[in-house]
Design an enzyme around this catalytic site. Structure first.
Site, mmCIF file in Angstrom:
data_model
loop_
_atom_site.group_PDB
_atom_site.id
_atom_site.type_symbol
_atom_site.label_atom_id
_atom_site.label_comp_id
_atom_site.label_asym_id
_atom_site.label_seq_id
_atom_site.Cartn_x
_atom_site.Cartn_y
_atom_site.Cartn_z
ATOM 1 N NE ARG A 112 67.609 -76.134 49.039
ATOM 2 C CZ ARG A 112 66.621 -76.228 47.937
ATOM 3 N NH1 ARG A 112 66.017 -75.217 47.135
ATOM 4 N NH2 ARG A 112 65.549 -77.253 48.055
ATOM 5 C CG HIS A 139 65.883 -82.226 46.387
ATOM 6 N ND1 HIS A 139 65.789 -82.026 47.767
ATOM 7 C CD2 HIS A 139 64.779 -81.184 45.900
ATOM 8 C CE1 HIS A 139 65.162 -81.088 48.047
ATOM 9 N NE2 HIS A 139 64.433 -80.521 46.794
ATOM 10 C CD GLN A 142 60.505 -82.335 46.250
ATOM 11 O OE1 GLN A 142 60.442 -81.177 46.603
ATOM 12 N NE2 GLN A 142 58.879 -82.637 45.946
ATOM 13 C CG ASP A 235 63.538 -80.791 38.541
ATOM 14 O OD1 ASP A 235 62.895 -79.809 38.966
ATOM 15 O OD2 ASP A 235 64.722 -80.975 38.894
ATOM 16 C CB CYS A 275 60.538 -81.185 43.226
ATOM 17 S SG CYS A 275 61.680 -80.486 41.952
ATOM 18 N NE ARG A 303 60.723 -81.501 50.500
ATOM 19 C CZ ARG A 303 61.645 -80.181 49.889
ATOM 20 N NH1 ARG A 303 61.279 -79.630 49.050
ATOM 21 N NH2 ARG A 303 62.482 -80.278 50.757
HETATM 22 N N1 NVA Z 1 66.628 -79.551 39.913
HETATM 23 C C1 NVA Z 1 66.125 -78.502 40.475
HETATM 24 C C2 NVA Z 1 65.245 -78.655 41.751
HETATM 25 C C3 NVA Z 1 64.876 -77.430 42.766
HETATM 26 C C4 NVA Z 1 64.003 -77.851 43.814
HETATM 27 C C5 NVA Z 1 67.186 -77.612 41.051
HETATM 28 O O1 NVA Z 1 68.249 -78.191 41.661
HETATM 29 O O2 NVA Z 1 67.365 -76.256 40.812
HETATM 30 N N1 CP Z 2 61.258 -78.293 45.672
HETATM 31 C C1 CP Z 2 61.976 -77.569 46.381
HETATM 32 O O1 CP Z 2 63.108 -78.305 47.093
HETATM 33 O O2 CP Z 2 61.858 -76.409 46.439
HETATM 34 P P1 CP Z 2 62.418 -74.969 47.019
HETATM 35 O O3 CP Z 2 63.613 -74.988 46.318
HETATM 36 O O4 CP Z 2 61.624 -73.996 47.152
HETATM 37 O O5 CP Z 2 62.936 -75.376 48.585
#
Ligand code: NVA
Ligand code: CP
Length: 317
Positions: A112, A139, A142, A235, A275, A303
């Site tokens: 990540r 992502h 997800q 989101d 998500c 997930r």
């Molecule tokens: N768009 C959000 C998704 C979090 C799972 C982010 O990147 O923070």
């Molecule tokens: N939806 C998701 O990716 O959650 P986290 O940021 O908690 O991993």
């Protein structure tokens, strides 16, 4: 699913959904459903006995970390949580050296991070499969969970209409667009000016939609986008790494909240996905996310199941 397709998935990287055919995505989802049933029935499935997944995190996570870690354990393997604060990447060691070194120890790497290029770079130098656990651009794990959740609640994917309201230029919007069209779902995205999806990803999705008959609509008009939608998604307005822009974003997205008034234009039996983490009162109201149409906790659970299927198909012998 032919043996040839299974072989293509083995040792493949999982960086973005556009890299997979509709058939491969369908096969991964079918595998996830099967493994979820086994899990619920208490049938062990140690497909990754003795295997190790290295998980590099340069951003925070609750769901991704826990679901991958628990998933590896349920598959008979083990996961290593590698925070960039604690490994040498945080002190400037290159991604290419990190990829080469980790490949000597582990059977797969999940990362990540911020830039999508970093995941591509890691994958280029790793000799084990690399899984994208979120970048600024995509992502995909997800969205596999999202597709699984839609199948469970709607019984199908092809022919449905998905609507995404909010930041069109973020990881979720991009991966949803790719996943929806590959699955034969129409997708409409409503975003304010300046927050429209990435042009290249949109073009690719439109192209992919031609194979499945799915359409892509990008608009500034939330009501138009949500009209008769089966699946409504949003989101956060401020993604990880954009915190400095949050005041401006609150202002820019003000008319793009998913609330009951807007959802009245969706189909009567629409489902709501997010998500998570969510900001109640910003991108979605509590009435919607905690209401009868919301399936966000099924989505979060999925997930685990979606990723176990991906891990099995990529890493198992
Ligand atoms: N768009 C959000 C998704 C979090 C799972 C982010 O990147 O923070
Ligand atoms: N939806 C998701 O990716 O959650 P986290 O940021 O908690 O991993």
């Amino acid at each position: 699913m032919s043996e040839a397709t299974k072989l293509q998935l083995k040792q493949k990287d999982f960086l973005q959904l556009d890299d997979f055919s509709s058939e491969e995505i369908k096969y991964m989802l079918e595998t996830a459903l099967e493994m979820k049933t086994q899990q619920k029935q208490g049938i062990p499935h140690p497909h990754l006995s003795g295997k190790v997944l290295g998980m590099i995190f340069e951003k925070s996570s609750t769901r991704t970390r826990v679901s991958f870690e628990v998933g590896m354990l349920q598959l008979g393997g083990h996961a290593l949580f590698l925070s960039s604060r604690d490994i040498q990447i945080g002190r400037g060691e290159s991604l290419s050296d990190t990829a080469k070194v980790l490949s000597r120890y582990v059977d797969g790497i999940m990362i990540r991070t911020f830039s999508h290029d970093s995941v591509e770079e890691l994958a280029k130098h790793a000799t084990v499969p690399v899984i994208n656990g979120l970048t600024d651009l995509q992502h995909p794990t997800q969205v596999m969970a999202d597709l699984l959740t839609i199948i469970e609640h709607k019984g199908k994917l092809a022919g449905l209409k998905m609507c995404y309201i909010g930041d069109g230029n973020n990881n979720m919007a991009h991966s949803l667009m790719e996943g929806a069209v590959k699955a034969g779902m129409d997708i409409s995205i409503a975003s304010p000016a300046g927050y429209l999806p990435n042009g290249k990803i949109t073009e690719r999705a439109i192209e992919a939609g031609k194979q499945t008959g799915a359409s892509v609509m990008i608009t500034n008009d939330s009501v138009k986008a949500i009209k008769d939608a089966d699946v409504v998604v949003t989101d956060v307005w401020t993604s990880m790494g954009q915190e400095e822009e949050s005041a401006k974003r609150l202002n820019d997205f003000a008319g793009y909240q998913v609330n009951e008034e807007l959802c009245a234009h969706a189909k009567e039996d629409y489902i709501f996905l997010h998500c998570l983490p969510a900001h109640r009162g910003e991108e979605v109201t509590a009435e919607v996310i905690d209401g009868p149409h919301s399936v966000v906790f099924d989505e979060a659970e999925n997930r685990l199941h979606a990723q176990k299927a991906i891990l099995k198909l990529l890493l198992a012998k």
